[in-house]
Scaffold this motif. Structure first.
Motif, PDB file in Angstrom:
ATOM      1  N   VAL A  59       1.645   0.006 -10.056  1.00 48.44           N
ATOM      2  CA  VAL A  59       0.815   1.387  -9.503  1.00 48.44           C
ATOM      3  C   VAL A  59       0.707   1.179  -8.007  1.00 48.44           C
ATOM      4  CG1 VAL A  59      -1.292   2.782  -9.699  1.00 48.44           C
ATOM      5  CG2 VAL A  59      -0.276   1.697 -11.856  1.00 48.44           C
ATOM      6  N   HIS A  60       0.872   2.305  -7.394  1.00 49.45           N
ATOM      7  CA  HIS A  60       0.608   2.180  -6.070  1.00 49.45           C
ATOM      8  C   HIS A  60      -0.171   3.198  -5.379  1.00 49.45           C
ATOM      9  CE1 HIS A  60       4.418  -0.306  -5.172  1.00 49.45           C
ATOM     10  NE2 HIS A  60       4.920   0.456  -6.192  1.00 49.45           N
ATOM     11  N   GLU A  61      -1.078   3.058  -4.378  1.00 49.35           N
ATOM     12  CA  GLU A  61      -2.029   3.740  -3.838  1.00 49.35           C
ATOM     13  C   GLU A  61      -1.859   3.544  -2.173  1.00 49.35           C
ATOM     14  OE1 GLU A  61      -3.491   5.948  -5.059  1.00 49.35           O
ATOM     15  OE2 GLU A  61      -3.563   5.512  -7.426  1.00 49.35           O
ATOM     16  N   VAL A  62      -1.870   4.624  -1.611  1.00 54.92           N
ATOM     17  CA  VAL A  62      -1.683   4.683  -0.158  1.00 54.92           C
ATOM     18  C   VAL A  62      -2.982   5.306   0.614  1.00 54.92           C
ATOM     19  CG1 VAL A  62      -0.402   5.239   2.061  1.00 54.92           C
ATOM     20  CG2 VAL A  62       0.892   4.969  -0.255  1.00 54.92           C
ATOM     21  N   ILE A  63      -3.580   4.460   1.391  1.00 53.56           N
ATOM     22  CA  ILE A  63      -4.827   5.175   2.130  1.00 53.56           C
ATOM     23  C   ILE A  63      -4.288   5.519   3.503  1.00 53.56           C
ATOM     24  CG2 ILE A  63      -7.063   4.560   3.122  1.00 53.56           C
ATOM     25  CD1 ILE A  63      -7.305   2.512   0.714  1.00 53.56           C
TER      26      ILE A  63
END
Length: 315
Positions: free
Chosen positions: A276-280
């Motif tokens: 799972v990827h999350e970009v801030i």
């Protein structure tokens, strides 16, 4: 002519002499440190535990140059959510010992395995790694997948390898590379720290603590040992192992990170399509303290809530 040779010899020797006479990390210098110490097989490891004693355990692994204090904002947030948090200084950093030798996956696995054994932690736990700590956490989780419930990587190393001419020279050129590392790296790191300090949202305590690492013998050699060890090759095999063993993985990236760019997520996606990827957005590399609230929100959404969670208790 002899004077020129003597001057040249002095210039060559200066970085090694300077490193030799830096103060050593010792019991006396550890007196002001928070937390506790464990005498492990590779030397003394400094660690700190916080949060509810019966909460699910989260182990946090810091990066290449900033010791365990980099976790303070996130640890407080995790504690407030009901998690017990264990942070520790990797060998060569903080208040831990500075043993010689290459710092590869086996080296870091041994330190964490020894620490868990010292603390009599047998139950599976959540593992979080930041920057190089992401590579360390990946290596441990791939070696001991049954011990890791969920893995979180924050701006993680291990996907792409730095290939600038200077890094290649330092990494590959033996004593010559060591000389350049000792001569140039303290200046480069100080310059980077001061640039971060000048930012409007600077976290000055982190900058001060990171800069203080340069005062002690063994820190710069430890950075070099990691460049020649765990940071030398991509961790394709380890991530494929995590995928085969179905270890849940969350990767958090900074959109403006110029140390480990968010584009590395493409490589990780090839190795582990279940990650799972999350970009801030508008975030650089210093995610654990400059974007702690956003990082915490992503972690809280990924880890099982402590309520009713009996996996985190030691057996």
């Amino acid at each position: 002519m002899i004077w020129l040779l003597l001057i040249f010899a002095a210039l060559v020797a200066a970085p090694f002499v300077r490193e030799h006479y830096r103060p050593k990390m010792s019991d006396g210098r550890r007196g002001s440190a928070p937390g506790q110490f464990a005498e492990l097989s590779q030397g003394v490891t400094h660690f700190h535990q916080s949060g509810p004693p019966d909460g699910p355990l989260v182990v946090c692994v810091h990066g290449l140059t900033t010791p365990s204090f980099v976790w303070e904002p996130l640890a407080k947030g995790l504690n407030a959510l009901g998690f017990r948090v264990l942070v520790y200084d990797l060998l060569g950093r903080g208040f831990s010992d500075r043993p010689e030798g290459v710092q590869d996956k086996a080296f870091f696995n041994t330190q964490l395995r020894d620490l868990l054994e010292h603390l009599e932690i047998d139950a599976p736990f959540h593992l979080i790694g930041y920057s190089m700590g992401g590579a360390v956490a990946t290596g441990f989780a791939a070696t001991y997948p049954v011990r890791v419930r969920r893995l979180v990587m924050i701006a993680s190393a291990g996907m792409q390898i730095a290939t600038t001419p200077m890094v290649r020279f330092i990494r590959d050129r033996g004593v010559a590379g060591q000389w350049l590392m000792l001569a140039a790296y303290p200046f480069i790191l100080r310059r980077g720290i001061e640039a971060e300090r000048a930012a409007p949202n600077a976290y000055h305590a982190i900058c001060d603590g990171q800069k203080a690492q340069l005062e002690f013998a063994g820190f710069v050699p430890a950075v070099l040992a990691s460049l020649r060890g765990i940071l030398r090759h991509p961790m394709a095999g380890e991530h494929m192992t995590l995928h085969r063993n179905a270890v849940p993985l969350l990767a958090i990236w900074g959109a403006e990170d110029d140390v480990i760019p968010a584009s590395a997520m493409g490589q990780l996606a090839q190795w582990n399509r279940d990650a799972v990827h999350e970009v801030i957005e508008d975030a650089g590399h210093a995610l654990t303290y400059l974007q702690a609230d956003e990082v915490l929100a992503h972690i809280a959404g990924f880890l099982p809530a402590p309520e009713g969670d009996d996996w985190g208790h030691d057996t």
